[in-house]
Design a protein around this motif. Sequence first.
Motif, PDB file in Angstrom:
ATOM      1  N   LYS A  29       0.832  -1.200   0.000  1.00 31.49           N
ATOM      2  CA  LYS A  29       0.000   0.000   0.000  1.00 31.49           C
ATOM      3  C   LYS A  29       0.869   1.253   0.000  1.00 31.49           C
ATOM      4  N   SER A  30       1.928   1.229   0.774  1.00 27.68           N
ATOM      5  CA  SER A  30       2.848   2.365   0.828  1.00 27.68           C
ATOM      6  C   SER A  30       3.505   2.595  -0.529  1.00 27.68           C
ATOM      7  N   ASN A  31       3.918   1.518  -1.180  1.00 27.58           N
ATOM      8  CA  ASN A  31       4.531   1.637  -2.507  1.00 27.58           C
ATOM      9  C   ASN A  31       3.534   2.172  -3.529  1.00 27.58           C
ATOM     10  N   ASP A  32       2.289   1.716  -3.448  1.00 24.97           N
ATOM     11  CA  ASP A  32       1.259   2.209  -4.370  1.00 24.97           C
ATOM     12  C   ASP A  32       1.026   3.705  -4.169  1.00 24.97           C
ATOM     13  N   GLN A  33       0.988   4.137  -2.894  1.00 22.32           N
ATOM     14  CA  GLN A  33       0.784   5.556  -2.611  1.00 22.32           C
ATOM     15  C   GLN A  33       1.959   6.382  -3.127  1.00 22.32           C
ATOM     16  N   ALA A  34       3.180   5.891  -2.952  1.00 26.43           N
ATOM     17  CA  ALA A  34       4.357   6.610  -3.438  1.00 26.43           C
ATOM     18  C   ALA A  34       4.332   6.702  -4.962  1.00 26.43           C
ATOM     19  N   GLU A  35       3.907   5.636  -5.606  1.00 25.23           N
ATOM     20  CA  GLU A  35       3.818   5.644  -7.075  1.00 25.23           C
ATOM     21  C   GLU A  35       2.768   6.647  -7.540  1.00 25.23           C
ATOM     22  N   GLN A  36       1.635   6.692  -6.861  1.00 22.42           N
ATOM     23  CA  GLN A  36       0.589   7.654  -7.224  1.00 22.42           C
ATOM     24  C   GLN A  36       1.068   9.088  -7.037  1.00 22.42           C
ATOM     25  N   GLN A  37       1.782   9.341  -5.937  1.00 22.02           N
ATOM     26  CA  GLN A  37       2.278  10.693  -5.703  1.00 22.02           C
ATOM     27  C   GLN A  37       3.313  11.088  -6.754  1.00 22.02           C
ATOM     28  N   ALA A  38       4.176  10.158  -7.124  1.00 24.00           N
ATOM     29  CA  ALA A  38       5.178  10.458  -8.151  1.00 24.00           C
ATOM     30  C   ALA A  38       4.502  10.733  -9.493  1.00 24.00           C
ATOM     31  N   THR A  39       3.487   9.961  -9.809  1.00 25.24           N
ATOM     32  CA  THR A  39       2.755  10.160 -11.059  1.00 25.24           C
ATOM     33  C   THR A  39       2.063  11.522 -11.065  1.00 25.24           C
ATOM     34  N   GLN A  40       1.430  11.868  -9.930  1.00 29.89           N
ATOM     35  CA  GLN A  40       0.774  13.173  -9.845  1.00 29.89           C
ATOM     36  C   GLN A  40       1.777  14.306  -9.990  1.00 29.89           C
ATOM     37  N   LEU A  41       2.946  14.144  -9.389  1.00 29.24           N
ATOM     38  CA  LEU A  41       3.977  15.181  -9.495  1.00 29.24           C
ATOM     39  C   LEU A  41       4.442  15.333 -10.937  1.00 29.24           C
ATOM     40  N   LEU A  42       4.689  14.210 -11.605  1.00 25.74           N
ATOM     41  CA  LEU A  42       5.134  14.279 -12.997  1.00 25.74           C
ATOM     42  C   LEU A  42       4.066  14.884 -13.901  1.00 25.74           C
ATOM     43  N   GLU A  43       2.793  14.568 -13.619  1.00 26.74           N
ATOM     44  CA  GLU A  43       1.717  15.109 -14.445  1.00 26.74           C
ATOM     45  C   GLU A  43       1.492  16.594 -14.187  1.00 26.74           C
ATOM     46  N   SER A  44       1.931  17.083 -13.019  1.00 21.86           N
ATOM     47  CA  SER A  44       1.720  18.496 -12.699  1.00 21.86           C
ATOM     48  C   SER A  44       2.752  19.400 -13.376  1.00 21.86           C
ATOM     49  N   ILE A  45       3.813  18.814 -13.925  1.00 24.63           N
ATOM     50  CA  ILE A  45       4.841  19.609 -14.598  1.00 24.63           C
ATOM     51  C   ILE A  45       4.376  19.880 -16.030  1.00 24.63           C
ATOM     52  N   PRO A  46       4.288  21.157 -16.401  1.00 24.39           N
ATOM     53  CA  PRO A  46       3.822  21.448 -17.755  1.00 24.39           C
ATOM     54  C   PRO A  46       4.860  20.997 -18.788  1.00 24.39           C
ATOM     55  N   PRO A  47       4.393  20.548 -19.939  1.00 23.71           N
ATOM     56  CA  PRO A  47       5.341  20.121 -20.976  1.00 23.71           C
ATOM     57  C   PRO A  47       6.129  21.310 -21.513  1.00 23.71           C
ATOM     58  N   MET A  48       7.348  21.030 -21.915  1.00 25.98           N
ATOM     59  CA  MET A  48       8.216  22.068 -22.463  1.00 25.98           C
ATOM     60  C   MET A  48       7.863  22.273 -23.941  1.00 25.98           C
ATOM     61  N   PRO A  49       7.742  23.523 -24.362  1.00 25.87           N
ATOM     62  CA  PRO A  49       7.438  23.777 -25.781  1.00 25.87           C
ATOM     63  C   PRO A  49       8.533  23.200 -26.681  1.00 25.87           C
ATOM     64  N   GLU A  50       8.130  22.681 -27.814  1.00 24.69           N
ATOM     65  CA  GLU A  50       9.063  22.037 -28.744  1.00 24.69           C
ATOM     66  C   GLU A  50      10.163  22.977 -29.225  1.00 24.69           C
ATOM     67  N   ASP A  51       9.826  24.261 -29.435  1.00 26.61           N
ATOM     68  CA  ASP A  51      10.812  25.175 -30.006  1.00 26.61           C
ATOM     69  C   ASP A  51      11.870  25.620 -28.990  1.00 26.61           C
TER      70      ASP A  51
END
Length: 61
Positions: A29-51
């Motif tokens: 359960k702890s590992n699942d929660q850590a994975e969810q938090q890491a995923t949320q953190l990565l998804e919260s970072i806006p993508p860098m423009p291609e140019d």
Amino acid sequence: MDMSVVGSVLTEQTKINTLETVNVNLLKKSNDQAEQQATQLLESIPPMPEDSKGNNIDTHV
């Protein structure tokens, strides 16, 4: 061998097995929660423009 000794040994082994099962479940359960938090953190970072990719290069090591 006295049957009460066998019974008490089996009771203690059952307690140990139960605690191990609980610990494994808590770890999963702890590992699942850590994975969810890491995923949320990565998804919260806006993508860098291609140019703008490759314009800022870190030269410090």
